[in-house]
Design an enzyme around this catalytic site. Structure first.
Site, mmCIF file in Angstrom:
data_model
loop_
_atom_site.group_PDB
_atom_site.id
_atom_site.type_symbol
_atom_site.label_atom_id
_atom_site.label_comp_id
_atom_site.label_asym_id
_atom_site.label_seq_id
_atom_site.Cartn_x
_atom_site.Cartn_y
_atom_site.Cartn_z
ATOM 1 N N HIS A 87 -1.216 -8.386 0.918
ATOM 2 C CA HIS A 87 -0.874 -7.524 -0.498
ATOM 3 C C HIS A 87 -1.411 -6.358 -0.086
ATOM 4 O O HIS A 87 -2.699 -6.605 -0.093
ATOM 5 C CB HIS A 87 -1.488 -8.274 -1.691
ATOM 6 C CG HIS A 87 -1.181 -7.475 -2.947
ATOM 7 N ND1 HIS A 87 -0.059 -7.418 -3.610
ATOM 8 C CD2 HIS A 87 -1.651 -6.411 -3.439
ATOM 9 C CE1 HIS A 87 0.192 -6.652 -4.809
ATOM 10 N NE2 HIS A 87 -1.043 -5.912 -4.752
ATOM 11 N N CYS A 88 -0.767 -5.342 -0.135
ATOM 12 C CA CYS A 88 -1.188 -3.867 0.125
ATOM 13 C C CYS A 88 -1.352 -3.280 -1.229
ATOM 14 O O CYS A 88 -0.509 -2.610 -2.077
ATOM 15 C CB CYS A 88 -0.235 -3.172 1.068
ATOM 16 S SG CYS A 88 -0.608 -1.595 1.536
ATOM 17 N N PRO A 89 -2.575 -2.826 -1.714
ATOM 18 C CA PRO A 89 -2.770 -2.162 -3.011
ATOM 19 C C PRO A 89 -2.164 -0.743 -2.814
ATOM 20 O O PRO A 89 -1.929 -0.035 -4.019
ATOM 21 C CB PRO A 89 -4.367 -1.997 -3.011
ATOM 22 C CG PRO A 89 -4.786 -2.295 -1.544
ATOM 23 C CD PRO A 89 -3.701 -3.097 -0.973
ATOM 24 N N HIS A 111 2.381 -3.661 -3.743
ATOM 25 C CA HIS A 111 3.253 -4.824 -3.626
ATOM 26 C C HIS A 111 2.774 -5.533 -2.337
ATOM 27 O O HIS A 111 2.054 -5.110 -1.660
ATOM 28 C CB HIS A 111 4.549 -4.169 -3.555
ATOM 29 C CG HIS A 111 5.768 -4.909 -4.128
ATOM 30 N ND1 HIS A 111 5.598 -6.270 -4.401
ATOM 31 C CD2 HIS A 111 6.960 -4.675 -4.874
ATOM 32 C CE1 HIS A 111 6.673 -6.839 -4.827
ATOM 33 N NE2 HIS A 111 7.442 -5.586 -5.395
#
Length: 423
Positions: A120-122, A126
């Site tokens: 999960h990439c802040p 997403h």
């Protein structure tokens, strides 16, 4: 955050706002300084140079937006395999009320099961997965190239600007084309620092992404494979060698990511595998690892309230705060007598899942407690139930007395309530 969040609402988050602000800050500062250092209207080379930079910046922004809007591909809720008998090889997701397809994992931030979840990439607000892995990798590549280009322009402009007086006094007026103001020199230094930071940070991330893509693995699957190898190393008598099923060779692995046809034709659920494996080779290994994890699980009972704060210095002390786990995994709130199934252990912290009360399991909304049920909590706030029971057993053992009446001594202990101390 709801998984159904769509469109540009995903950009209303600190991650995308920060990322886009950095990209635009570098772009605008570079264009302004380049207009003095190598004006695009004075030569075709200057025009082509600036056009190249704008192209890299545009491609980085486009792929960033597409990675965010496309998303990784979410599993349908209450998903079931086509063949009901295959359900025994799959993990069940309580949150989505369905089974996890091969290579899919539940993201607690998106609150949904994600196809081929990598992480999960802040920054894009997403997950990176099946559908947007290529967009995300292209974004990293073009951001690095654009920032590297910007670093060169800003560095050369800064050099020309601070030596402007030298050039004017030594008959080199044609080099004194960069004139600084207080605002422009601050922006030049800031843009140069941001560009260098982007190059260093994203280069490391790009290297990790390319390493996983070439082997057709995800960040989560790397950890699964490491545990699979360790399991067989520890059980040396086992003849069951683990073969990772998705490594088809680096050429084919690259095509599975950098080829739009794979996304159009595939569904993110069924995957090509190497000979000797099937669709559930990895999921069976995951189930075996989960079984071993459950065997290692220990039960703890909370003895004092836990606030769920990241640094509980007032309730737990500075030692606990200093030894806090370096992880973005949540902290959980606990009340006295809460039961927690613990799977990970540190000197001052434990990771586990709180056992829901009967009212919570029955769906009583008034009894539902806010916050996470799974996460870290301070070790000093709970005692292990097994140890407590053993202590209880020791209290219940008949003790010899001066008159030899051990039976009456046991009854006296029971009357005093020692047998109920930890039950």
């Amino acid at each position: 955050m709801s998984a159904e969040m769509s469109g540009f609402r995903r950009f209303l988050h600190w991650g995308p706002i920060t990322a886009l602000s950095i990209i635009k800050c570098i772009t605008l500062t570079t264009l302004y300084m380049n207009s003095m250092w190598w004006p695009p209207n004075e030569s075709f080379a200057g025009f082509a140079h600036q056009a190249l930079f704008l192209l890299l910046s545009t491609l980085a922004t486009f792929n960033y937006v597409m990675a965010t809007l496309t998303g990784p591909g979410l599993m349908p809720k209450q998903w079931q395999p086509k063949e009901p008998k295959d359900a025994e090889f799959l993990q069940y997701c309580k949150k989505c009320e369905g089974y996890k397809a091969p290579r899919s994992h539940h993201c607690r931030k998106c609150d949904r099961c994600v196809k081929k979840m990598d992480h999960h990439c802040p920054w894009i607000n997403h997950c990176v997965g099946w559908a947007n892995h290529a967009y995300f990798t292209y974004f990293l590549l073009f951001s690095i190239l654009g920032s590297l280009h910007g670093t060169v322009v800003l560095s050369c402009s800064f050099w020309r600007g601070i030596y402007r007086y030298y050039y004017l006094t030594h008959g080199l007026a044609y080099l004194a084309n960069v004139q600084f103001t207080l605002t422009s020199i601050i922006m030049c230094i800031l843009g140069m620092g941001l560009a260098i930071g982007v190059v260093i940070g994203l280069s490391m991330l790009l290297f990790i992404q390319l390493k996983t893509i070439v082997t057709n693995q995800t960040g989560i699957e790397i950890w699964i494979v490491e545990k699979a190898i360790y399991r067989r190393y520890r059980n040396s008598d086992s003849d069951d060698d683990f073969l990772y099923p998705y490594d088809l060779g680096w050429r084919q692995n690259l095509r599975l990511v950098f080829n739009d046809e794979c996304q159009k034709r595939g569904d993110g659920i069924e995957w090509p595998v190497v000979e000797g494996c099937d669709q559930y080779t990895l999921t069976r290994e995951q189930l075996a690892q989960k079984e071993e994890k459950r065997a290692r699980t220990r039960t703890f009972r909370c003895i004092r309230p836990v606030t769920g704060r990241w640094l509980p210095i007032f309730s737990q002390g500075w030692r606990v705060c200093v030894a806090a786990p370096c992880s973005d995994e949540p902290r959980i709130r606990l009340r006295p007598d809460d039961v927690v199934k613990v799977t990970r252990f540190r000197n001052h912290w434990l990771f586990g899942e709180r056992v829901l009360s009967e009212q919570e399991q029955a769906g009583d909304q008034k009894r539902q407690r806010k916050g996470h049920i799974r996460g870290w909590f301070p070790r000093g706030s709970a005692v292990e139930v097994i140890e407590a029971v053993q202590e209880c057993d020791r209290n219940l053992e008949p003790q010899p007395t001066q008159n030899g009446n051990s039976h009456s001594h046991l009854k006296q202990q029971q009357r005093n309530g020692h047998a109920k101390k930890y039950m």
